[in-house]
Design an enzyme around this catalytic site. Sequence first.
Site, PDB file in Angstrom:
ATOM      1  N   LYS A   1       0.873  -1.180   0.000  1.00 49.37           N
ATOM      2  CA  LYS A   1       0.000   0.000   0.000  1.00 49.37           C
ATOM      3  C   LYS A   1       0.908   1.227   0.000  1.00 49.37           C
ATOM      4  CE  LYS A   1      -4.062   1.804   2.464  1.00 49.37           C
ATOM      5  NZ  LYS A   1      -4.915   2.068   1.314  1.00 49.37           N
TER       6      LYS A   1
HETATM    7  N1  PMP Z   1      -7.831  -1.674  -2.667  1.00 51.69           N
HETATM    8  C1  PMP Z   1      -7.281  -0.452  -2.613  1.00 51.69           C
HETATM    9  C2  PMP Z   1      -6.591   0.079  -3.821  1.00 51.69           C
HETATM   10  C3  PMP Z   1      -7.367   0.306  -1.447  1.00 51.69           C
HETATM   11  O1  PMP Z   1      -6.827   1.528  -1.378  1.00 51.69           O
HETATM   12  C4  PMP Z   1      -8.052  -0.220  -0.319  1.00 51.69           C
HETATM   13  C5  PMP Z   1      -8.161   0.598   0.938  1.00 51.69           C
HETATM   14  N2  PMP Z   1      -7.078   0.375   1.802  1.00 51.69           N
HETATM   15  C6  PMP Z   1      -8.606  -1.493  -0.429  1.00 51.69           C
HETATM   16  C7  PMP Z   1      -8.474  -2.199  -1.617  1.00 51.69           C
HETATM   17  C8  PMP Z   1      -9.301  -2.125   0.727  1.00 51.69           C
HETATM   18  O2  PMP Z   1      -8.391  -2.523   1.709  1.00 51.69           O
HETATM   19  P1  PMP Z   1      -8.767  -2.539   3.246  1.00 51.69           P
HETATM   20  O3  PMP Z   1      -9.985  -3.375   3.380  1.00 51.69           O
HETATM   21  O4  PMP Z   1      -7.604  -3.138   3.920  1.00 51.69           O
HETATM   22  O5  PMP Z   1      -9.008  -1.136   3.655  1.00 51.69           O
END
Ligand code: PMP
Length: 309
Positions: A160
């Site tokens: 991320k």
């Molecule tokens: N995909 C992307 C590109 C994101 O930015 C997020 C948000 N963090 C998610 C999926 C969902 O991830 P999470 O459930 O861990 O927030």
Amino acid sequence: MSKFDETLKIWFSGKIIDWKDANIHVASHVIHYGSGVFEGVRCYNTAKGPAVFRLKEHVQRLFNSAKIYRMKIPFTFEQVFDASLDIIRVNKMKEAYLRPVAFRGYDSLGVHPKDCPIECVIIPMVWGKYLGDEAIHEGVDVRVSSWTRMAPNTFPALAKCGANYMNSQLIKLEADADGYEEGIALDSAGYVSEGSGENIFVIFDGKILTPPLGASVLPGITRDSVIKIARDLGFEVVEKIIPREMLYIAEEVFFTGSAAEVSPIRTIDRIPIGPGRRGPITQKIQRRFFDIIEGKVDDPYGWLTFVYK
Ligand code: PMP
């Protein structure tokens, strides 16, 4: 006037400081090259007090993202974990959205970060429903983006990283400019990947499908939670390559994310999905998800970390 609550304090590389003092220099490496990794974490005001949802997994993903980019966070897992809880306590918050960020700081501007220090901050904020209050019940209208997600050997999707969100911005801005709430990106092979900030689930023939991690998706923590919840509710969940056109003929489609939570999708490219509103399986999963995070039912998974023990 910004949209932030500027009375809140921020954890900045080990110190708790005032919002207005949490600044970095314009020559910091992260500003030029997007060399930062981050998390988005929610703290819910449950019936038993404020609790952070899956904090361990978020901190672990932050460290994993940093490792992929050969970035050594100068704090331990425990320090970042504890600091996340501390900053909620210091600010006396009941509900919060936390942004832990680790980034390359100020030293030089070569692409090779050399001696740029790694800074680590945790920014607290108050953030409502990401796709709007109504979205949770009514669903959102989305388009398939003309932008694809990064190919596997370009930017690592499992990290991320701030830089990934330039791609997300293109997806989101295009969707918004065309009157949609969000865009769904395909991967470089043309299969369904994810939203600009959400993972996606597709219900087809009564089965719950979601693209595998190899389809350039972030390993979403809500995605993982929904997979576990859905299986425990008796549904078959399959991680599988999904062709674009399957979206249009699906019974139900929904997004997941820490910010978006579980948000139904009612139309894609103006084609109604199923009956064109939230479907029964989405609703069932949503109810179970919200019951757990709001502390209305026991948390059988140990997902909540209570801020005041
Ligand atoms: N995909 C992307 C590109 C994101 O930015 C997020 C948000 N963090 C998610 C999926 C969902 O991830 P999470 O459930 O861990 O927030």
